[in-house]
Design a protein around this motif. Sequence first.
Motif, PDB file in Angstrom:
ATOM      1  N   ALA A  56      -9.536  26.954  -0.410  1.00  0.00           N
ATOM      2  CA  ALA A  56      -8.341  26.729   0.402  1.00  0.00           C
ATOM      3  C   ALA A  56      -8.254  27.786   1.497  1.00  0.00           C
ATOM      4  N   GLU A  57      -8.129  27.362   2.721  1.00  0.00           N
ATOM      5  CA  GLU A  57      -8.036  28.275   3.853  1.00  0.00           C
ATOM      6  C   GLU A  57      -6.595  28.332   4.354  1.00  0.00           C
ATOM      7  N   SER A  58      -6.054  29.561   4.460  1.00  0.00           N
ATOM      8  CA  SER A  58      -4.683  29.692   4.936  1.00  0.00           C
ATOM      9  C   SER A  58      -4.541  29.194   6.373  1.00  0.00           C
ATOM     10  N   ALA A  59      -5.654  29.183   7.116  1.00  0.00           N
ATOM     11  CA  ALA A  59      -5.606  28.689   8.493  1.00  0.00           C
ATOM     12  C   ALA A  59      -5.257  27.207   8.543  1.00  0.00           C
ATOM     13  N   ALA A  60      -5.486  26.491   7.415  1.00  0.00           N
ATOM     14  CA  ALA A  60      -5.180  25.066   7.372  1.00  0.00           C
ATOM     15  C   ALA A  60      -3.702  24.798   7.128  1.00  0.00           C
ATOM     16  N   ALA A  61      -2.953  25.839   6.761  1.00  0.00           N
ATOM     17  CA  ALA A  61      -1.541  25.663   6.449  1.00  0.00           C
ATOM     18  C   ALA A  61      -0.758  25.262   7.699  1.00  0.00           C
ATOM     19  N   ASN A  62       0.213  24.396   7.509  1.00  0.00           N
ATOM     20  CA  ASN A  62       1.084  24.013   8.611  1.00  0.00           C
ATOM     21  C   ASN A  62       1.883  25.239   9.046  1.00  0.00           C
ATOM     22  N   ARG A  63       1.855  25.550  10.326  1.00  0.00           N
ATOM     23  CA  ARG A  63       2.482  26.785  10.814  1.00  0.00           C
ATOM     24  C   ARG A  63       3.994  26.782  10.619  1.00  0.00           C
ATOM     25  N   ALA A  64       4.564  25.581  10.528  1.00  0.00           N
ATOM     26  CA  ALA A  64       6.014  25.499  10.314  1.00  0.00           C
ATOM     27  C   ALA A  64       6.413  25.987   8.930  1.00  0.00           C
ATOM     28  N   SER A 115       0.833  -1.202   0.000  1.00  0.00           N
ATOM     29  CA  SER A 115       0.000   0.000   0.000  1.00  0.00           C
ATOM     30  C   SER A 115       0.866   1.250   0.000  1.00  0.00           C
ATOM     31  N   VAL A 116       0.288   2.335  -0.507  1.00  0.00           N
ATOM     32  CA  VAL A 116       0.921   3.656  -0.456  1.00  0.00           C
ATOM     33  C   VAL A 116      -0.005   4.580   0.320  1.00  0.00           C
ATOM     34  N   ILE A 117       0.526   5.164   1.381  1.00  0.00           N
ATOM     35  CA  ILE A 117      -0.216   6.181   2.131  1.00  0.00           C
ATOM     36  C   ILE A 117       0.213   7.531   1.570  1.00  0.00           C
ATOM     37  N   ALA A 118      -0.694   8.190   0.864  1.00  0.00           N
ATOM     38  CA  ALA A 118      -0.401   9.483   0.243  1.00  0.00           C
ATOM     39  C   ALA A 118      -0.852  10.590   1.181  1.00  0.00           C
ATOM     40  N   LEU A 119       0.010  11.568   1.384  1.00  0.00           N
ATOM     41  CA  LEU A 119      -0.263  12.627   2.346  1.00  0.00           C
ATOM     42  C   LEU A 119      -0.007  13.991   1.747  1.00  0.00           C
ATOM     43  N   GLY A 120      -0.804  14.962   2.166  1.00  0.00           N
ATOM     44  CA  GLY A 120      -0.636  16.328   1.710  1.00  0.00           C
ATOM     45  C   GLY A 120      -0.604  17.285   2.887  1.00  0.00           C
ATOM     46  N   MET A 121       0.359  18.208   2.874  1.00  0.00           N
ATOM     47  CA  MET A 121       0.490  19.224   3.919  1.00  0.00           C
ATOM     48  C   MET A 121       0.211  20.581   3.290  1.00  0.00           C
ATOM     49  N   SER A 122      -0.747  21.296   3.811  1.00  0.00           N
ATOM     50  CA  SER A 122      -1.167  22.560   3.204  1.00  0.00           C
ATOM     51  C   SER A 122      -0.153  23.678   3.457  1.00  0.00           C
ATOM     52  N   TYR A 123       0.072  24.470   2.403  1.00  0.00           N
ATOM     53  CA  TYR A 123       0.842  25.704   2.554  1.00  0.00           C
ATOM     54  C   TYR A 123       0.051  26.865   1.945  1.00  0.00           C
ATOM     55  N   ALA A 124      -1.274  26.796   2.050  1.00  0.00           N
ATOM     56  CA  ALA A 124      -2.144  27.809   1.463  1.00  0.00           C
ATOM     57  C   ALA A 124      -1.740  29.204   1.930  1.00  0.00           C
ATOM     58  N   PRO A 125      -1.471  30.119   1.005  1.00  0.00           N
ATOM     59  CA  PRO A 125      -0.967  31.447   1.380  1.00  0.00           C
ATOM     60  C   PRO A 125      -2.073  32.371   1.871  1.00  0.00           C
ATOM     61  N   GLU A 126      -1.691  33.286   2.741  1.00  0.00           N
ATOM     62  CA  GLU A 126      -2.640  34.310   3.182  1.00  0.00           C
ATOM     63  C   GLU A 126      -2.741  35.427   2.147  1.00  0.00           C
ATOM     64  N   ALA A 127      -1.614  35.770   1.514  1.00  0.00           N
ATOM     65  CA  ALA A 127      -1.588  36.862   0.540  1.00  0.00           C
ATOM     66  C   ALA A 127      -1.759  36.328  -0.876  1.00  0.00           C
ATOM     67  N   ARG A 140     -10.136  19.623  -3.594  1.00  0.00           N
ATOM     68  CA  ARG A 140     -11.372  20.399  -3.455  1.00  0.00           C
ATOM     69  C   ARG A 140     -11.352  21.216  -2.165  1.00  0.00           C
ATOM     70  N   GLN A 141     -10.595  20.756  -1.157  1.00  0.00           N
ATOM     71  CA  GLN A 141     -10.534  21.461   0.126  1.00  0.00           C
ATOM     72  C   GLN A 141      -9.336  22.405   0.235  1.00  0.00           C
ATOM     73  N   HIS A 142      -8.246  22.087  -0.453  1.00  0.00           N
ATOM     74  CA  HIS A 142      -6.997  22.824  -0.253  1.00  0.00           C
ATOM     75  C   HIS A 142      -6.450  23.455  -1.526  1.00  0.00           C
ATOM     76  N   GLY A 143      -7.208  23.404  -2.595  1.00  0.00           N
ATOM     77  CA  GLY A 143      -6.778  24.016  -3.838  1.00  0.00           C
ATOM     78  C   GLY A 143      -5.482  23.403  -4.351  1.00  0.00           C
ATOM     79  N   SER A 144      -4.606  24.249  -4.850  1.00  0.00           N
ATOM     80  CA  SER A 144      -3.348  23.794  -5.447  1.00  0.00           C
ATOM     81  C   SER A 144      -2.181  23.838  -4.473  1.00  0.00           C
ATOM     82  N   TRP A 145      -2.475  24.025  -3.175  1.00  0.00           N
ATOM     83  CA  TRP A 145      -1.415  24.320  -2.211  1.00  0.00           C
ATOM     84  C   TRP A 145      -1.156  23.149  -1.269  1.00  0.00           C
ATOM     85  N   LEU A 146      -0.650  22.055  -1.795  1.00  0.00           N
ATOM     86  CA  LEU A 146      -0.312  20.900  -0.970  1.00  0.00           C
ATOM     87  C   LEU A 146       1.117  20.434  -1.259  1.00  0.00           C
TER      88      LEU A 146
END
Length: 353
Positions: free
Chosen positions: A259-267, A75-87, A166-172
Amino acid sequence: MVNGGAIDDLRARLADEARRLGFAAVGIASAAGDPLRGERLVQWLGEGAHGTMEWMDRRVEERASPQGLWPAARSVIALGMSYAPEADPLALAGERSAARISVYAQGRDYHDTVKKALKALARWLVAEVPGAEVKVFVDTAPVMEKPLGEAAGIGWQGKHTNLVSRQHGSWLFLGAIYTTIAFAPDAPHADRCGNCDACQRACPTDAFPRPYQLDARRCISYLTIEHAGPIPHEFRKAMGNRIYGCDDCLAVCPWNKFAESAAANRALLPRAELAAPRLGDLLTLDDAGFRRLFSGSPIKRIGRNRFVRNCLIAAGNSDDPSLLPLVDPLRRDPDPVVAEAAEWAAGELARSA
């Protein structure tokens, strides 16, 4: 190894743990090969659309199939971390004396952040299933993260070839864990691009010969990051003030409105000094200054010479003759590519004076 309801419970807890570690999207795909995926890769490479990225042409069988890389994988566990920009990533398009750095590179190196979280999730999984084996990957191995993300249902490859959610747009940022655990795969994500061609029309260098296919040789991200020689003259004016990467095709995607910038990983938050740096400050960087400024940044990997080359093209496009005193000394730079770019920039600025 794990059966029935136990594996369903494990999947649910795996998703919870992934989100706790900062991932916004998680899905599971089979590790078996997909013939169509391999055929598309071979065709793209055969057309030379990967440019000088010779590493793409190596280990093709391993890239085309997870089991080609690791036969024991189930199996492959595929993961995405959001970096949705505020600006708005396109806000600096008209600020010719400011430099544009792709959103993903304005913060700390995503490789470190994503891999740290992947390793933590992999350790958790092995602790839950003794005897299970795992391998983690983020952008540094022959792994096709985008097609695997689509197969795992976390998004689809849009007409700009990047994954769209659909939830995070192009920012993963994408990562993958290969495992010997035989999870039931999620359903592949349906293509939701429809008739939209916004990304195709937005590309300043016409890098899409057709929808869903990128000619890297024409792409500003490729030219400013992967390409080592002089920037071809036909693309210099189109580069504008972009000095590292390009967000245009991503930024115009209509799915980004969800895509919500609040979902972006703070790091991954951008550093203030990289959000709108002045070209004049960047043109004076020597190797030591470059290394200090971009410590912990993905930009550091291209080196001072390639970076200053990019800044010189932006300077030549700036219509700002006050940059001439900074450009002129670089005409004698020891690096011939930098010197050539400075000669071009000086000529462009002289015409705008």
